[in-house]
Design an enzyme around this catalytic site. Structure first.
Site, PDB file in Angstrom:
ATOM      1  N   TYR A 159       0.837  -1.204   0.000  1.00  0.00           N
ATOM      2  CA  TYR A 159       0.000   0.000   0.000  1.00  0.00           C
ATOM      3  C   TYR A 159       0.869   1.250   0.000  1.00  0.00           C
ATOM      4  CZ  TYR A 159      -2.940   3.704   1.932  1.00  0.00           C
ATOM      5  OH  TYR A 159      -3.585   4.907   2.147  1.00  0.00           O
ATOM      6  N   LYS A 163       1.331   4.420  -2.835  1.00  0.00           N
ATOM      7  CA  LYS A 163       1.077   5.823  -2.520  1.00  0.00           C
ATOM      8  C   LYS A 163       2.338   6.670  -2.716  1.00  0.00           C
ATOM      9  CE  LYS A 163      -3.270   5.378  -1.559  1.00  0.00           C
ATOM     10  NZ  LYS A 163      -4.297   5.995  -2.434  1.00  0.00           N
TER      11      LYS A 163
END
Length: 282
Positions: A159, A163
């Site tokens: 994740y 990002k």
């Protein structure tokens, strides 16, 4: 004339909060995208001037058709909120039995958070360029990154990597797209109460006093859409004509501009300048 917004992941959470804020102004035709037909229909019905389109950002053909439908409705596109994203907290460090080749890892987060964002950005560029000449300088593409896109996140390294990649994309493409009148920026919120983290475990990990009011996030997005100067929590002022290619860390009750890392020798800025402004004759 009414402006046109397209918001991926717009049926709940930050995307819906931004749609709601735009709808209240009465100045926007808001289009929210999501994969759940029932949730999307209900969300759009609750907001004046808002239409729902079912689309999976991982499916380029489906996403492209929706972009085309929205653009052809008003022959313009003013704001694309590249917001759709998912989290994942499977144990990426788990040891597998020593019986041969390990199973393929689940990279669905990359498909949504990275591939979906790049598909959305690619289509946004195309339809911005087909919009009226008068909208140049007031075309906005805003990405939802995360505090996990600015700092490492051992809890969710995949994740966090996606990002981080969005910040790299904004900083890499933003200066070039600004010459075409497109403002590209990223918001990087801390912990916001949204369905994406609807898990009781988060309450013990992140005390409620750390959580961010979702209205602060949507308000920051609307400030970016104004194209005017902004002052962050440390007093840093960025002028309107420099409001692009930025990463804004939203934390506590305010936001902070986060700059690129410093250069450490004389060669580094020369290398970076060639990377940003040079060309390859391949």
């Amino acid at each position: 004339m009414t402006k046109v917004a397209l918001i991926t992941g717009g049926t709940s959470g930050i995307g819906f909060a931004v749609a709601q804020a735009l709808s209240k102004t009465g100045l926007w035709q808001v289009n929210i995208l999501g994969s759940n037909q029932k949730k999307g229909t209900e969300a759009a019905a609750s907001l004046p001037g808002t239409t729902f389109y079912q689309a999976d950002v991982r499916n380029y053909d489906s996403l492209a058709i929706v972009f085309d439908q929205i653009f052809n409705g008003g022959r313009r596109l003013d704001f694309v909120f590249v917001n759709a994203g998912i989290t994942g907290y499977t144990d990426h460090y788990a040891e597998e039995p020593d019986t041969g080749i390990p199973p393929k890892p689940d990279l669905s987060i990359v498909d949504v958070n990275m591939s979906g964002a790049l598909y959305t950005s690619y289509l946004a560029m195309h339809y911005f360029r087909r919009s009226p000449e008068s909208t140049k300088g007031d075309r906005h593409m805003i990405f939802t990154s995360s505090i996990g896109g600015l700092y490492p996140c051992a809890l969710g390294p995949i994740y966090s990597s996606t990002k981080h990649a969005l910040i790299g994309w904004v900083r890499s493409t933003g200066p070039r797209l600004w010459t075409e009148g497109i403002r590209v920026n990223a918001i990087c919120p801390g912990v916001v109460e949204t369905p994406i983290i609807d898990n009781p475990a988060f309450d013990s990990l992140f005390p409620r006093e750390m959580w961010i009011d979702i209205q602060l996030v949507s308000g920051t997005v609307l400030n970016l859409l104004s194209g005017t100067e902004m002052v962050d929590g440390k007093g840093t002022l960025v002028k309107g004509d420099e409001m692009h290619s930025r990463a804004l860390h939203i934390s506590g009750k305010t936001f902070f501009f986060v700059e690129m890392p410093d250069f450490h020798d004389e060669a580094s800025p020369l290398t970076w300048n060639a990377m940003m402004y040079g060309s390859l004759n391949l």
